[in-house]
Scaffold this active site. Structure first.
Site, PDB file in Angstrom:
ATOM      1  CB  SER A 273      -0.901   0.027   1.247  1.00 56.02           C
ATOM      2  OG  SER A 273      -1.731  -1.101   1.303  1.00 56.02           O
TER       3      SER A 273
ATOM      4  CG  HIS B 195      -2.097  -0.575  -4.010  1.00 50.68           C
ATOM      5  ND1 HIS B 195      -2.485   0.687  -3.633  1.00 50.68           N
ATOM      6  CD2 HIS B 195      -2.481  -1.399  -2.987  1.00 50.68           C
ATOM      7  CE1 HIS B 195      -3.060   0.639  -2.454  1.00 50.68           C
ATOM      8  NE2 HIS B 195      -3.076  -0.619  -2.043  1.00 50.68           N
TER       9      HIS B 195
ATOM     10  CD  GLU C 267      -2.632   3.854  -5.895  1.00 49.33           C
ATOM     11  OE1 GLU C 267      -2.712   5.080  -5.772  1.00 49.33           O
ATOM     12  OE2 GLU C 267      -2.187   3.101  -4.987  1.00 49.33           O
TER      13      GLU C 267
ATOM     14  CG  ASN D 216      -3.230   4.265   0.716  1.00 43.74           C
ATOM     15  OD1 ASN D 216      -4.388   4.358   1.122  1.00 43.74           O
ATOM     16  ND2 ASN D 216      -2.683   3.104   0.425  1.00 43.74           N
TER      17      ASN D 216
END
Length: 286
Positions: free
Chosen positions: A120, A141, A153, A192
């Site tokens: 992450s 991801h 991602e 994130n």
């Protein structure tokens, strides 16, 4: 290269979800975990998800049987030898991940194979440097739950070959039916880097007693048209995942917005991880 044989390292929540996506997309999939118990739990998680898919009309019994038939489960890393794509979905521990990439590098026979991490937030370049093929390493991801969430991602290190990310982008969109976005190898990538400070701000607001968790969530749902409030979203992401991503981002950037709130640390220590454990900021039954 048409990717037909894939491997997944780790059969936890994310690993099993990624394996399900790959198998339902027609790939031959090998799932590897560290113990027979972990492997059995991962297989049971996938079978339960397939059962739900059948009951909800998302797949037929024949499709369920075919997808399971394309999957193998093992504790033996050597089973990855003939894979064209291997996605690491192990614990968010940098040393564990680097050791996995080093081992895969010595096992995966095809020099054109792609090695990827589902991390992450951790730097992809550190995993790439654990191999002799850093140009073939990138981040892929997925988001939780992987079978449902459409976004993936693609994270490129400074050594990832352009043709590799082009190939993976075509695979993710054309074979897996997901929506890929590209991100540089920076803390938090795209999602994130934006999400974690937002979630932590809401947690700090709750921790300081400025508002109830219900009012914080209702405020963002009804006032900003968010589909889910930040505290309930943190529960769904996993409070441990939020904590480790924030910790990684803060260690690299020193940004106070990415520093995990104290209450989050205590909740993780207590095993209150959100929906996956049945209790986080809210309680979840069943």
């Amino acid at each position: 290269m048409a990717i037909e044989r894939a491997g997944v390292i780790g059969s936890g929540l994310m690993g099993s979800g990624i394996a399900e996506v790959l198998a339902r997309s027609g790939l031959d999939v090998v799932v590897r975990d560290i113990s027979d118990e972990a492997v059995a739990a991962g297989r049971a998680r996938i079978e339960k998800s397939f059962d739900k898919g059948v009951s909800r009309g998302k797949m037929t019994e024949d499709e369920r049987s075919a997808a399971l038939g394309r999957m193998a489960f093992t504790t033996d890393m050597a089973a990855m030898a003939d894979r064209q794509l291997v996605i690491e979905a192990a614990s968010e521990n940098e040393e564990i991940k680097k050791s996995i990439f080093a081992e895969l590098d010595s096992i995966v026979e095809d020099e054109s194979a792609i090695l990827a991490s589902n991390t992450s937030s951790m730097p992809i370049i550190r995993f790439a440097q654990a191999t002799s093929r850093p140009s073939r390493v990138l981040g892929i991801h997925f988001f939780n739950p992987a079978p449902v969430q459409p976004l993936v991602e693609l994270v490129t290190s400074v050594l990832t070959a352009p043709e590799v990310v082009d190939e993976v982008e075509a695979f993710v969109s054309g074979v897996l039916g997901k929506e890929p976005i590209r991100a540089d190898d920076r803390p938090g990538f795209v999602v994130n880097a934006l999400l974690i400070p937002f979630l932590f701000s809401a947690i700090r607001m709750y921790e300081a007693g400025h508002a109830t968790k219900e009012d914080i969530d209702t405020g963002m749902v009804k006032g900003c048209a968010h589909p889910m409030g930040p505290l309930r979203l943190a529960d769904m992401v996993g409070l441990d995942t939020c904590f480790y991503v924030g910790q990684s981002m803060y260690a690299e950037t020193g940004d106070p917005a990415a520093k995990p709130p104290l209450i989050l640390s205590r909740m993780v220590d207590a095993g209150m991880l959100g929906t996956k454990s049945g209790r986080g900021f809210y309680e979840y039954g069943g």
